[in-house]
Design a protein around this motif. Structure first.
Motif, PDB file in Angstrom:
ATOM      1  N   PRO A 129       0.798  -1.232   0.000  1.00 21.61           N
ATOM      2  CA  PRO A 129       0.000   0.000   0.000  1.00 21.61           C
ATOM      3  C   PRO A 129       0.825   1.274   0.000  1.00 21.61           C
ATOM      4  N   GLU A 158      -6.763  -4.175   0.453  1.00 20.15           N
ATOM      5  CA  GLU A 158      -5.681  -3.196   0.650  1.00 20.15           C
ATOM      6  C   GLU A 158      -4.736  -3.095  -0.538  1.00 20.15           C
ATOM      7  N   HIS A 159      -4.847  -4.018  -1.488  1.00 18.98           N
ATOM      8  CA  HIS A 159      -3.942  -4.010  -2.630  1.00 18.98           C
ATOM      9  C   HIS A 159      -4.609  -3.567  -3.934  1.00 18.98           C
ATOM     10  N   THR A 163      -7.715   1.519  -3.799  1.00 19.35           N
ATOM     11  CA  THR A 163      -7.600   1.627  -2.346  1.00 19.35           C
ATOM     12  C   THR A 163      -6.433   2.514  -1.928  1.00 19.35           C
ATOM     13  N   HIS A 164      -5.240   2.157  -2.359  1.00 16.58           N
ATOM     14  CA  HIS A 164      -4.054   2.930  -1.983  1.00 16.58           C
ATOM     15  C   HIS A 164      -3.188   3.334  -3.176  1.00 16.58           C
TER      16      HIS A 164
END
Length: 612
Positions: A129, A158-159, A163-164
């Motif tokens: 992230p 989270e991947h 998301t990030h």
């Protein structure tokens, strides 16, 4: 710095829209015409928008203008006639996930932990992230960002790209199309007939299994809508379109290894050939999607303000054979063919070499779902398997084109040594940002696009390192062994081999070369005739020093010990296989499904396979 939609004393500046499109060409190249420098462009017209189109395992000779004997690709042809062909564009990695990480981060995948393999449907990890991507960088500059297509850098929440990793929106597959079953094609490894290939919208599964026959239409609709929406707002944008084409579907049905809506191909209306889509159909549908994007640029009135980049992540998966995979073109890997044991056989993924006197290259596969079915195909000589998964030229030299009307002269060609690693630093330079603090491995190649003569591009001391796994020994679990530098390029023509081996995890062992095996890959793209190392003694010593320094630069301090970053692609757990709803057997609809692979081994042709 660009910090909004307007710049200057109250005047809305016209936005330059940049779409990079690179497809490596198999022909010799003409010198370009000097148009302008990126500094002049940026100062006069503002920051560029960016769209990157990224093919999946596209063979070098699979595009019409590059020598495809049957595929019709008028949109790629158009890019070639209106832009620059780059004949020495190099992939940064041997496999899909690492190559995509390199494109978006500008770093060798070993630095970001995206090695030694790809992320499978049960992958535990993904791109970390906190690892910045091109989308992260451009978001900070006020860009709208969208991704349409295959991600393959981790599918846990989270991947995911939204998301990030800097993307505002995403529609696409989380991994390769062979990662799950579809209606009518159940993967042999899909034990419970519920490992359906999902389609995501942002962080939500919107369709499972994905309808591959309407996927191209959906990709095109989302991509073109994004172009029009961002253009209407005068907002700079980044559109990343990593095609799901032309990656094969899962084993064992090689007769169902590709897909396409025939209305997007050159087949006459109503002609379906009496069977499923061919590899040529898949190439042509990919070209159709590219054409929809180009048409949207025209209709939005931004074509002349747009730089287009299209390239492929890797070359053809040769062991999957021609009915499912692409062409190596001139990159035959001749030395390997002549120096690998003639009995060594490369099988399609998940198949095992199971020879008989009548079929010395027979490969077999048994399904894990009931009723168990057995399949048999003919493999190929390991020496022929020099595409995807290897560091031979067929898997390094990518088709590449760049178009930016009024800035890149049309019908220009370059043999400058460039890499997928160069995308991030080049684009950041075009938007007026420095990258010295980012620790990138790529370099700004915008002058290659703009200069009159690529001989002005000083690449004789440029070095590219090519890593892979598949060693007989090492700290990584078999069959990876270890991850190491197998080949190095110095300048646009010299390639030094330290370890030679065929693709993936074939039975031929790695062969260490000291002095390294040297080829002039510009004049000998087939890598057939090694150069005399005694004529290159000082150069060899210099290359060895570069390798030592490069490998040392990758090491990180882990509890007081210097070691490579953690390999993120290895950990797997079934609980992370995407499932929209276990109560519906991981399906978003109750559509009829053909869960039977109706071919038995005796009825299957001798060329059936699967892909990764």
């Amino acid at each position: 710095m660009w910090s909004g939609y307007c710049r200057g004393s109250g005047t809305r500046m016209k936005l330059v829209m940049v779409i990079l499109l690179v497809i490596v060409a198999a022909t010799s190249f003409m010198p370009g015409i000097f148009v302008t420098s990126h500094e002049e462009v940026r100062k006069k017209e503002g920051p560029p928008n960016i769209v990157i189109l990224f093919a999946d395992n596209l063979g070098y000779h699979d595009i019409e203008i590059f020598g495809a004997p049957t595929a019709k690709t008028p949109n790629v042809n158009r890019l070639a006639s209106e832009g620059m062909q780059l004949g020495n564009w190099n992939s940064a990695a041997a496999l899909c996930s690492p190559s995509r990480a390199a494109l978006l981060t500008g770093k060798y995948p070993v630095r970001t932990g995206i090695y030694p393999a790809t992320f499978e449907p049960d992958a535990v990890h993904g791109l970390l992230p906190d690892e910045p991507t091109l989308a992260n960088h451009l978001s900070k500059e006020g860009y709208a960002t969208a991704m349409v297509g295959k991600w393959h850098l981790g599918h846990r929440p989270e991947h995911l790209p939204t998301t990030h990793h800097g993307f505002d929106t995403w529609v696409g597959l989380p991994y390769h199309p062979s990662g799950g079953s579809t209606d009518g094609n159940i993967c042999g490894s899909d034990t419970h007939s519920n490992m359906w290939l999902p389609l995501y919208e942002n962080a939500t599964i919107s369709q499972q299994p994905v309808n591959l026959h309407t996927l191209a239409e959906r990709y095109a609709t989302v991509a073109t809508s994004f172009i029009h929406d961002a253009s209407s707002r005068n907002q700079p944008f980044f559109l990343y379109v990593p095609f799901s084409h032309v990656h094969q579907l899962c084993a064992p049905r090689q007769d169902l290894c590709q897909w396409a809506d025939f209305s997007h191909t050159s087949r006459p209306e109503g002609e379906d050939g009496g069977g499923p889509a061919s590899y040529v159909d898949a190439v042509e549908e990919m070209d159709w999607i590219a054409g929809q994007v180009l048409d949207a640029l025209d209709s939005a009135g931004v074509a002349n303000d747009t730089l287009v980049l299209f390239t492929s992540d890797n070359g053809p998966w040769v062991a999957q054979q021609a009915s499912c995979a692409g062409s190596k073109g001139p990159f035959e890997g001749q030395w390997l063919k002549e120096n690998v044991d003639s009995a060594c056989t490369a099988c399609p993924r998940h198949y095992t070499h199971d020879p008989t006197p009548e079929q010395p290259r027979r490969c077999t596969y048994a399904t894990t779902s009931l009723p168990i079915q057995h399949y048999a195909v003919d493999g190929i000589h390991c020496g022929e398997d020099s595409g995807l998964g290897s560091t031979w030229e067929a898997n390094l030299r990518m088709p590449a084109l760049a178009r930016w009307p009024n800035h890149i002269a049309p019908q220009t060609k370059s043999m400058a040594l460039v890499s997928t690693l160069d995308v991030v630093p080049t684009i950041m330079k075009l938007v007026g940002q420095t990258t010295t603090h980012l620790g990138l491995d790529g370099m700004d190649i915008s002058s290659v696009f703009f200069e009159k003569d690529d001989n002005n591009w000083d690449d004789e001391k440029r070095v590219l390192f090519f890593w892979r796994d598949g060693f007989s020994e090492g700290p990584l679990p078999p069959p990876a062994g270890r991850f190491d530098v197998t080949a190095v390029k110095l300048g646009r023509s010299l390639k030094a081999w330290f370890y030679t081996k065929s693709a993936h995890n074939n039975a031929d062992p790695e062969v260490y070369h000291d002095p390294p095996l040297l080829f002039d890959v510009v004049n000998d793209p087939a890598e057939s005739t090694p150069l005399d190392p005694t004529q290159y003694y000082e150069t060899i010593q210099y290359i060895k020093q570069l390798v030592t320094e490069h490998k040392a630069s990758v090491l990180v301090n882990h509890h007081g010990t210097l070691e490579y970053p953690t390999a993120l692609t290895l950990d797997r757990d079934d609980k992370y296989i995407p499932c929209v709803n276990h109560e519906t057997n991981c399906r978003t609809s109750a559509e009829s499904q053909d869960s039977s692979n109706s071919f038995a081994s005796d009825s299957i042709p001798q060329n059936l396979a699967e892909k990764k």
